[in-house]
Enzyme design. Structure first.
Site, PDB file in Angstrom:
ATOM      1  N   LYS A 144     -10.938  -3.021 -15.842  1.00 16.46           N
ATOM      2  CA  LYS A 144     -10.718  -1.656 -16.306  1.00 16.46           C
ATOM      3  C   LYS A 144     -11.682  -1.297 -17.455  1.00 16.46           C
ATOM      4  CE  LYS A 144      -7.300  -0.497 -13.546  1.00 16.46           C
ATOM      5  NZ  LYS A 144      -7.025  -1.544 -12.536  1.00 16.46           N
TER       6      LYS A 144
HETATM    7  C1  PLP Z   1      -5.312  -1.410 -12.066  1.00 20.35           C
HETATM    8  C2  PLP Z   1      -4.347  -0.382 -11.650  1.00 20.35           C
HETATM    9  C3  PLP Z   1      -2.964  -0.534 -11.826  1.00 20.35           C
HETATM   10  C4  PLP Z   1      -2.320  -1.809 -12.238  1.00 20.35           C
HETATM   11  O1  PLP Z   1      -2.827  -2.459 -13.301  1.00 20.35           O
HETATM   12  P1  PLP Z   1      -2.714  -4.062 -13.471  1.00 20.35           P
HETATM   13  O2  PLP Z   1      -2.943  -4.185 -14.934  1.00 20.35           O
HETATM   14  O3  PLP Z   1      -3.792  -4.678 -12.658  1.00 20.35           O
HETATM   15  O4  PLP Z   1      -1.351  -4.474 -13.066  1.00 20.35           O
HETATM   16  C5  PLP Z   1      -2.141   0.527 -11.497  1.00 20.35           C
HETATM   17  N1  PLP Z   1      -2.625   1.659 -10.981  1.00 20.35           N
HETATM   18  C6  PLP Z   1      -3.934   1.846 -10.775  1.00 20.35           C
HETATM   19  C7  PLP Z   1      -4.411   3.136 -10.223  1.00 20.35           C
HETATM   20  C8  PLP Z   1      -4.835   0.817 -11.076  1.00 20.35           C
HETATM   21  O5  PLP Z   1      -6.129   0.991 -10.817  1.00 20.35           O
END
Ligand code: PLP
Length: 405
Positions: free
Chosen positions: A186
């Site tokens: 992210k």
């Molecule tokens: C990455 C992501 C999540 C979940 O995040 P994690 O930290 O990997 O559990 C939820 N929604 C979206 C749209 C994402 O891209």
């Protein structure tokens, strides 16, 4: 896109602060931690950077969605409207609280189509969950108006759009609650982590308790805390929070690199009249983690993807239509409701029903879309080279197409 590309001294320093005391847990141990409270500090930094009244850190973005849904009182019998294009985590969280994920079509914003949302509302609808995919935003004015009119909760999944804004407000801070993910890919990362953002004190208080076994955190002695409701353990560790603290301090630096690279690549792709771009409700607020672009037809798009693959330059270009994790077309486990633990038969039937509806409107968008991820490490020369190669692959396919007609 990801903060993992730019790791450095600041991340190491914050982690070392925690290693010096050895207190890896975010709660308690007030004496031995010698004033080091990385999770608390990160929550305060998040509130001040994003303009949220409250922030509750948790162990992942998925945990943040689950916590937010619970804190908002979403559960048995409730329907949550969400888009057909998202990461699987969005429906996992809805299922984890016992609610029904109601997938609806996306439009050329790559997010919820407000007209499709209206059509999907039933007396059981409790929450609308837009997902701000690929760094940019849903049409929040339209969705807020629907929520207000129909008295529904607005929960923003902003996990992929940290730092993006809509009309001057950060995504994630506009609805009743919002979430970010800090997983490894992210915009800013702490390896694994997430946060619930909210301006509602009740939602913050319940998120705080829910993510720590229901602790009310009112006393100085954890063992004497009361448990007004049942919670779970979605705590973040001090080590993870330490990395997040270093990264959040660098967010504006990451965003400005992304925006610069995005503008440069967009200028190159714009040379091809057959290429169009994602509609962005507030272009100034795009976090620019991706450049998402469209080709005229499904067939041409498949051919371009194959050409990029053949030239070994597909990496970093995402064709979501064929992706197992982000688009409903390949979510067979959801379509068949394959779970390890038995669901209530009514919930199972509802899950299967909603996952198997007609998504041809989404297909018409997603089958023509390619998203190119912005690297923070690209040089201007590399962007030019990448852009030129994409343009020549597209032109080659278009010429072949024309010759065949
Ligand atoms: C990455 C992501 C999540 C979940 O995040 P994690 O930290 O990997 O559990 C939820 N929604 C979206 C749209 C994402 O891209």
């Amino acid at each position: 896109m990801p903060g993992f590309e730019l790791f450095g001294a600041s991340e190491r320093k914050h982690v070392n602060d925690v290693m010096e005391t050895g207190i890896l847990m975010r709660y308690g141990f007030d004496g031995p931690r010698k004033g080091i409270w990385k999770a608390k500090e990160l929550e305060q930094a998040i509130c001040s950077v994003f303009g949220s009244k409250y922030a509750q850190l948790v162990s992942s973005g998925t945990a943040a969605l689950t916590t937010a849904l619970s804190a908002l009182g979403v559960g048995y019998g409730d329907e949550v409207i969400m888009p057909s294009f998202t990461f699987v985590a969005s429906f996992e969280a809805v299922l984890s609280v016992g609610a029904v994920p109601v997938m609806v079509d996306v439009d050329d914003t790559l997010t919820l189509d407000p007209a499709a949302v209206r059509k999907a509302i039933t007396p059981n609808t409790k929450c609308i969950m837009p997902v701000h995919m690929c760094g940019s935003m849903a049409d929040l004015d339209a969705l807020q108006a629907i929520c207000k009119e129909r008295k529904l909760i607005l929960l923003e999944d902003a996990c992929q759009s940290i730092g993006a804004q809509y009309k001057g407000k950060y995504l994630g801070t506009i609805g009743d609650a919002g979430t970010f993910s800090f997983d490894f890919v992210k915009t800013i990362t702490c390896a694994e982590g997430g946060v619930v953002l909210t301006n509602r004190e009740d939602v913050y208080t319940t998120s705080d308790g829910y993510s720590d076994h229901g602790h009310d955190h009112k006393g100085v002695d954890r063992g004497a805390d009361l448990h007004p409701f049942i919670g779970y353990n979605y705590r973040i560790s001090e080590l993870h929070a330490a990395v997040g603290l270093a990264q959040v301090e660098r967010l504006q630096e990451f965003l400005s690199i992304q925006r610069k690279n995005h503008a440069a690549l967009k200028a190159i792709l714009s040379q091809v009249p057959e290429i169009s771009f994602r509609r962005i409700p507030d272009p100034a607020g795009d976090s620019c983690t991706f450049l998402s672009w469209f080709l005229p037809t499904h067939e041409i798009t498949e051919a371009v993807v194959n050409e990029l693959k053949a030239q070994n330059i597909l990496a970093g270009n995402f064709y979501w239509f064929n992706n197992n994790w982000h688009y409903i077309r390949k979510w067979d486990h959801l379509k068949q409701s394959i779970t390890l633990n038995a669901l209530h038969p009514d919930l199972k039937a509802a899950v299967i029903h909603h996952a198997n509806k007609d998504f041809s409107a989404s297909d018409a968008i997603m089958s023509r879309c390619i998203s190119t991820a912005m690297s923070l490490l690209w040089t201007p020369e590399q962007i030019k080279e990448k852009g030129d190669k994409i343009v020549s692959a597209v032109r080659k396919v278009l010429a072949a197409q024309k010759a065949a007609v």
